[in-house]
Write a protein that holds these residues in place. Structure first.
Motif, PDB file in Angstrom:
ATOM      1  N   ILE A 194      40.741  38.729  46.999  1.00 12.84           N
ATOM      2  CA  ILE A 194      40.323  37.352  46.717  1.00 12.84           C
ATOM      3  C   ILE A 194      39.824  37.289  45.278  1.00 12.84           C
ATOM      4  CG2 ILE A 194      38.669  35.516  47.274  1.00 12.84           C
ATOM      5  CD1 ILE A 194      38.774  36.371  50.157  1.00 12.84           C
ATOM      6  N   ILE A 195      40.388  36.347  44.522  1.00 10.27           N
ATOM      7  CA  ILE A 195      39.922  36.129  43.158  1.00 10.27           C
ATOM      8  C   ILE A 195      38.948  34.968  43.204  1.00 10.27           C
ATOM      9  CG2 ILE A 195      40.584  35.527  40.801  1.00 10.27           C
ATOM     10  CD1 ILE A 195      43.375  36.651  41.454  1.00 10.27           C
ATOM     11  N   ALA A 196      37.697  35.206  42.836  1.00  6.33           N
ATOM     12  CA  ALA A 196      36.673  34.160  42.901  1.00  6.33           C
ATOM     13  C   ALA A 196      36.276  33.792  41.477  1.00  6.33           C
ATOM     14  CB  ALA A 196      35.470  34.669  43.690  1.00  6.33           C
ATOM     15  N   LYS A 210      33.257  43.468  56.751  1.00 11.85           N
ATOM     16  CA  LYS A 210      33.972  43.278  58.010  1.00 11.85           C
ATOM     17  C   LYS A 210      35.485  43.405  57.824  1.00 11.85           C
ATOM     18  CE  LYS A 210      34.143  39.905  61.726  1.00 11.85           C
ATOM     19  NZ  LYS A 210      33.640  38.591  62.142  1.00 11.85           N
ATOM     20  N   TYR A 211      36.016  42.791  56.773  1.00 11.09           N
ATOM     21  CA  TYR A 211      37.469  42.759  56.606  1.00 11.09           C
ATOM     22  C   TYR A 211      37.974  43.738  55.546  1.00 11.09           C
ATOM     23  CZ  TYR A 211      37.181  38.349  59.169  1.00 11.09           C
ATOM     24  OH  TYR A 211      36.939  37.396  60.115  1.00 11.09           O
ATOM     25  N   GLY A 212      37.065  44.354  54.770  1.00  7.92           N
ATOM     26  CA  GLY A 212      37.484  45.288  53.730  1.00  7.92           C
ATOM     27  C   GLY A 212      38.249  44.629  52.593  1.00  7.92           C
ATOM     28  N   THR A 213      38.017  43.338  52.387  1.00  8.58           N
ATOM     29  CA  THR A 213      38.718  42.616  51.329  1.00  8.58           C
ATOM     30  C   THR A 213      38.224  43.054  49.947  1.00  8.58           C
ATOM     31  OG1 THR A 213      38.534  40.763  52.854  1.00  8.58           O
ATOM     32  CG2 THR A 213      39.421  40.284  50.678  1.00  8.58           C
ATOM     33  N   SER A 214      39.138  43.142  48.987  1.00  7.85           N
ATOM     34  CA  SER A 214      38.738  43.382  47.601  1.00  7.85           C
ATOM     35  C   SER A 214      38.487  42.046  46.918  1.00  7.85           C
ATOM     36  CB  SER A 214      39.837  44.110  46.842  1.00  7.85           C
ATOM     37  OG  SER A 214      40.164  45.308  47.485  1.00  7.85           O
ATOM     38  N   PHE A 215      37.622  42.052  45.912  1.00  7.42           N
ATOM     39  CA  PHE A 215      37.340  40.820  45.170  1.00  7.42           C
ATOM     40  C   PHE A 215      37.444  41.044  43.670  1.00  7.42           C
ATOM     41  CE2 PHE A 215      35.372  39.564  49.121  1.00  7.42           C
ATOM     42  CZ  PHE A 215      35.422  38.186  49.122  1.00  7.42           C
ATOM     43  N   ILE A 216      37.926  40.022  42.965  1.00  6.90           N
ATOM     44  CA  ILE A 216      37.713  39.954  41.521  1.00  6.90           C
ATOM     45  C   ILE A 216      36.741  38.808  41.331  1.00  6.90           C
ATOM     46  CG2 ILE A 216      38.710  39.429  39.265  1.00  6.90           C
ATOM     47  CD1 ILE A 216      41.318  40.612  40.222  1.00  6.90           C
ATOM     48  N   SER A 247      46.000  34.105  35.434  1.00  4.62           N
ATOM     49  CA  SER A 247      47.237  34.761  35.023  1.00  4.62           C
ATOM     50  C   SER A 247      47.727  35.742  36.086  1.00  4.62           C
ATOM     51  CB  SER A 247      47.033  35.521  33.715  1.00  4.62           C
ATOM     52  OG  SER A 247      46.676  34.637  32.684  1.00  4.62           O
ATOM     53  N   ILE A 248      46.797  36.354  36.799  1.00  8.03           N
ATOM     54  CA  ILE A 248      47.190  37.328  37.812  1.00  8.03           C
ATOM     55  C   ILE A 248      48.094  36.688  38.850  1.00  8.03           C
ATOM     56  CG2 ILE A 248      46.308  38.788  39.688  1.00  8.03           C
ATOM     57  CD1 ILE A 248      43.779  39.172  37.897  1.00  8.03           C
ATOM     58  N   LEU A 249      47.787  35.440  39.230  1.00  9.84           N
ATOM     59  CA  LEU A 249      48.603  34.734  40.220  1.00  9.84           C
ATOM     60  C   LEU A 249      49.631  33.815  39.564  1.00  9.84           C
ATOM     61  CD1 LEU A 249      46.171  33.862  43.119  1.00  9.84           C
ATOM     62  CD2 LEU A 249      48.174  35.320  43.176  1.00  9.84           C
ATOM     63  N   ARG A 250      49.804  33.971  38.278  1.00  4.92           N
ATOM     64  CA  ARG A 250      50.756  33.159  37.511  1.00  4.92           C
ATOM     65  C   ARG A 250      50.475  31.674  37.676  1.00  4.92           C
ATOM     66  NH1 ARG A 250      56.186  36.239  38.964  1.00  4.92           N
ATOM     67  NH2 ARG A 250      57.106  34.184  38.649  1.00  4.92           N
ATOM     68  N   ILE A 295      42.643  32.649  45.958  1.00  5.86           N
ATOM     69  CA  ILE A 295      41.784  32.344  44.817  1.00  5.86           C
ATOM     70  C   ILE A 295      40.813  31.229  45.191  1.00  5.86           C
ATOM     71  CG2 ILE A 295      43.511  30.773  43.772  1.00  5.86           C
ATOM     72  CD1 ILE A 295      42.567  32.022  41.010  1.00  5.86           C
ATOM     73  N   ILE A 296      39.572  31.353  44.738  1.00  2.72           N
ATOM     74  CA  ILE A 296      38.535  30.337  44.986  1.00  2.72           C
ATOM     75  C   ILE A 296      38.049  29.844  43.632  1.00  2.72           C
ATOM     76  CG2 ILE A 296      36.284  29.871  45.998  1.00  2.72           C
ATOM     77  CD1 ILE A 296      36.679  32.367  47.726  1.00  2.72           C
TER      78      ILE A 296
END
Lengths: 434, 376
Positions: B194-196, B221-227, B56-59, B112-113
């Protein structure tokens, strides 16, 4: 159940001896035909066989649960099916109550099957959607001519449904009306319907949610106590194995690598693969300090498994070849470098860069140093293939791990069962090398 | 945007599926935030609504599903936004168009993965080709540069012999390798989030360990946030900073990972932790949660967990608890939706009559009657 061949609790119920199962590629008449265009036009005919299970031996005692654990593709399910003679063994014997299952056939095998049942992973596809659960449970009784007439069987089926924690009123329902956990209970009832001594459970709770998993595991424990069942319990989940098993066997690429009492195996693992497996399970406690991802790469192909110890290509404790007289740090660098070259995991900019990356803290001298220098040179001229071959032939394949198949018994620290570990680290005269 | 704004803010998000049997309230008013550089977990059993929440977050919800309310804000942009107007729920004007979400947000800002990498990769194109095309389009690079970048990404996520494997097809990769390719693809545009969705569920433990290591390295390394969506409490404990526990479409507990495991505030979380066999110690007797999770078409009244809850009382049947702050946390308060926290909810829990087992079993049987009765 008062047969003459009854086995007492704690005595060997099932004995597997050197069991081997190879699959050949049955691609039809021309399946194994290869035509080599580079070499003129030579036609070759050979069939690769997948060596799924190789030389596996162990005993299961009456009343115990033997856990069989390993990663996908390691041959767990093939082993189970070969034990039950659902697959023909390529070699080896299986003794059930002293009788060799590999030799009997036809009607004798069929009647023997009522003592051995199996439960599968997917509770959905192992139940016929067009049959009511009552009939599903009665089917094996009918096939083996048990419990007299239809009435007797119905009574027995209802009794079993209740035993596995279902409502006997649901006798007339279809499988789709049940949840996953309940379907697995129907499978249990069906397996129990012929009074088996031995049940092979192939990942029976893997498809279930944790809360349902616990319900089914508890029921299986209760049934074992009540009916004196013996389980061969296959799972990839080490937490489940630890909960349900009495003894645990660990499998890697078709072979058993370690076999011991549950407590002993989890608290005192003696094979590097078991240790790697145990340390990679995520522990449900954020305060637990875990190391994970200790294994590199993928499981090699069972068509052409590594010589000697099959785990050696990924083993973090591969033993150094004795002739080079390497320090542990030097050997570790060589091992890391060999595997990195094999996987082409880096870019070789210059000889110095490669040397700095892999041999910064310990540089091997002498003959070993010469081989390493040569390999670095090859890598830098982009000849990865030759470098990999050179390193493999001069180092990895000189190790005892590549030359002999390991099989050792090690001292037990927990409990009193014997502890087997297939690792050359336990070769006693090896102490000074490692 | 100031420094205190979260990267992503989800407020009262609702997603429903309109089926012949009725309306499935798959996600029913959930709220949570994701800060920069954080790994936020969404954990729950199958059917809890975790994956629907993530999509839903990415519709990415398709018919018969629909996002029917709430708000999702990402760096000051409105991905989802509804308002009451003329007694009707409408999309707000500041909500991004489908095209804007597709072109600017998906892949570039939020990737998203999914669980099954075979479904995400096209079987008739080479792995390298797919990755190269993705980089070419999203980062406007010429083909040769995109190819180099793709090879670098494959090497970065640990694909052996990346130059040679570039021209292989997805079926020639193992499950773990395919999941690495998807991670490479997700990282290729350097997204902030990134939504995993259960990315390691289909993998073996040793491979799962490798992937978790990889994610932790890349995150640093990249400071990416994840769900991180998962059913596995072990994975949550390993990598998450904060966790949302979902049950039947709602978030029932929200806390930092340490508080969730060691200062558990909701009986469902406690029961879930109690029902798991453990790898690090031998548990003789497991304490399963009674029954099964009911359908989201007709959820139980009051607290949705009450028919299975060992602590349920009369009041739980009638009063629906919101997910409220019940204790201090490190940065965010510890939230739980349980009336036991009398000082916050003031519903008279302790004065209420405990539900006895027979009563609870009866209620549960009614709810799951078409599912074949209670499990116990």
């Amino acid at each position: 159940m008062s047969d003459a061949d009854d086995v007492a609790f704690g005595d060997t119920l099932l004995s597997v001896d050197g069991l081997t199962k190879h699959f050949t590629d049955d691609g039809g008449f021309l399946g194994g035909l290869t035509i080599d265009m580079d070499d003129g036009f030579s036609v070759a005919y050979d069939r690769d066989s997948v060596r799924a299970v190789e030389e596996v031996s162990f005993d299961i005692r009456k009343g115990e649960t033997l856990g069989l654990v390993g990663e996908s593709g390691c041959g767990k399910s093939t082993l189970a099916r070969t034990i039950l003679r659902l697959l023909e063994p390529t070699d080896g014997n299986v003794y059930f109550k002293g009788r060799n299952l590999a030799e009997i056939g036809g009607e004798e095998l069929r009647s023997q099957r009522k003592d051995m049942q199996m439960i599968f992973q997917d509770p959905q596809s192992s139940l016929d959607p067009r049959m009511k659960v009552g009939r599903i449970v009665e089917e094996p009784m009918k096939a083996h001519g048990l419990y007299g007439d239809a009435e007797g069987r119905e009574e027995r089926a209802k009794e079993l449904l209740e035993k596995v924690g279902l409502d006997p009123q649901h006798y007339n329902r279809y499988p789709h009306a049940f949840s996953g956990g309940q379907r697995q209970r129907v499978n249990l009832a069906r397996a129990l319907s012929v009074n088996p001594d031995f049940i092979v459970c192939d990942e029976p709770v893997s498809a279930l949610d944790v809360s349902i998993q616990a319900q089914v595991l508890n029921t299986m424990n209760e049934l074992q106590a009540e009916f004196g069942l013996t389980y061969l319990f296959i799972a990839h989940d080490l937490s489940v194995i630890r909960h349900i098993s009495d003894r645990v066997a660990v499998m890697y690429l078709g072979q058993l690598v370690e076999l011991a009492d549950k407590e002993e195996l989890f608290e005192n693992p003696q094979h590097p693969y078991t240790r790697a497996l145990l340390s990679s399970i995520p522990v449900p406690d954020p305060r637990a300090k875990g190391t994970r991802g200790v294994l590199e790469g993928d499981v090699p192909s069972p068509i052409d498994p590594p010589s000697g110890c099959r785990f050696r290509t990924r083993c973090p404790e591969l033993i150094a070849p004795p002739e080079y007289d390497l320090t542990p740090a030097e050997w570790e660098n060589i091992r890391t470098f060999t595997r990195a070259v094999d996987r082409r995991a880096f870019e070789a900019a210059s000889v110095d860069a490669v040397r700095e990356r892999f041999f910064d803290d310990a540089v091997p001298y002498g003959e070993a140093g010469t081989v390493v220098d040569e390999a670095i040179g090859l890598v830098c001229t982009d000849d990865w293939e030759s470098a990999a071959t050179l390193l493999r032939e001069r180092f990895a394949e000189q190790s005892i791990c590549a030359r002999e198949e390991p099989a050792y018994e090690v001292p037990t620290e927990h409990g009193d069962s014997r502890h087997f570990a297939a690792c050359h680290l336990h070769k006693t005269d090896l102490d000074e090398v490692h | 945007m100031n420094g205190t704004d979260p990267l992503l803010e989800v407020r009262d998000l609702k997603t429903q599926f309109f089926t012949a049997e009725g309306t499935v309230r798959a996600v029913d008013g959930i709220s949570f935030t994701v800060e920069e550089g954080e790994i936020v977990g969404i954990v729950g059993e199958s059917g809890a609504g975790k994956s629907v929440a993530a999509s839903s977050i990415l519709r990415l919800i398709e018919n018969p599903g629909e996002i029917v309310g709430g708000e999702v804000r990402y760096r000051g942009e409105t991905l989802v936004g509804f308002e009451q107007r003329d007694g009707e729920l409408r999309e707000r004007d500041d909500m991004l168009s489908n095209e804007a979400v597709r072109k600017r947000i998906r892949g570039r800002e939020i990737a998203i993965i999914f669980q099954d990498p075979m479904e995400s990769l096209n079987p008739v194109f080479t792995v390298g080709g797919q990755l190269r095309e993705f980089i070419e389009i999203n980062r406007d690079l010429p083909e040769s540069e995109a190819r180099e970048e793709a090879v670098d990404m494959l090497r970065e996520v640990g694909i052996p012999e990346p130059v040679k494997r570039f021209d292989d097809y997805p079926h020639q990769f193992s499950g773990g390798m395919r999941q690495r390719v998807l991670i490479a693809m997700a990282l290729a545009c350097e997204p902030s989030l990134i939504i995993a969705d259960e990315p390691t569920t289909a993998l073996d433990v040793t491979v799962e360990g490798q992937i978790l290591d990889l994610v932790e390295d890349l995150q640093q390394k990249y400071g990416t946030s994840f769900i991180w969506v998962t059913h596995d409490m072990g994975v949550v404990a390993e990598i998450c900073d904060r966790v949302n526990v979902m049950y039947l479409g709602e978030i029932v507990e929200q806390a930092s990972v340490d508080d969730l495991f060691h200062e558990t505030k909701h009986p469902y979380t406690a029961a879930l932790l109690d029902s798991m066999p453990r790898p690090d110690e031998t548990v003789e007797e497991l304490n399963p949660i009674e029954g099964v999770m009911p359908e989201a078409i007709n959820p139980p009244s009051g607290c949705r967990f009450h028919p299975r809850c060992p602590d349920a009382r009369e009041v739980c049947v009638n009063v629906h608890p919101e997910n409220r702050a019940v204790a201090e946390g490190e940065i965010h308060p510890h939230r739980a939706a349980c009336l036991q926290h009398e000082e916050v909810f003031r519903a008279g829990y302790w004065g209420s009559q405990p539900l006895d087992d027979a009563e609870r079993a009866q209620r549960h049987r009614e709810l799951t009657a078409d599912g074949g009765g209670a499990d116990e």
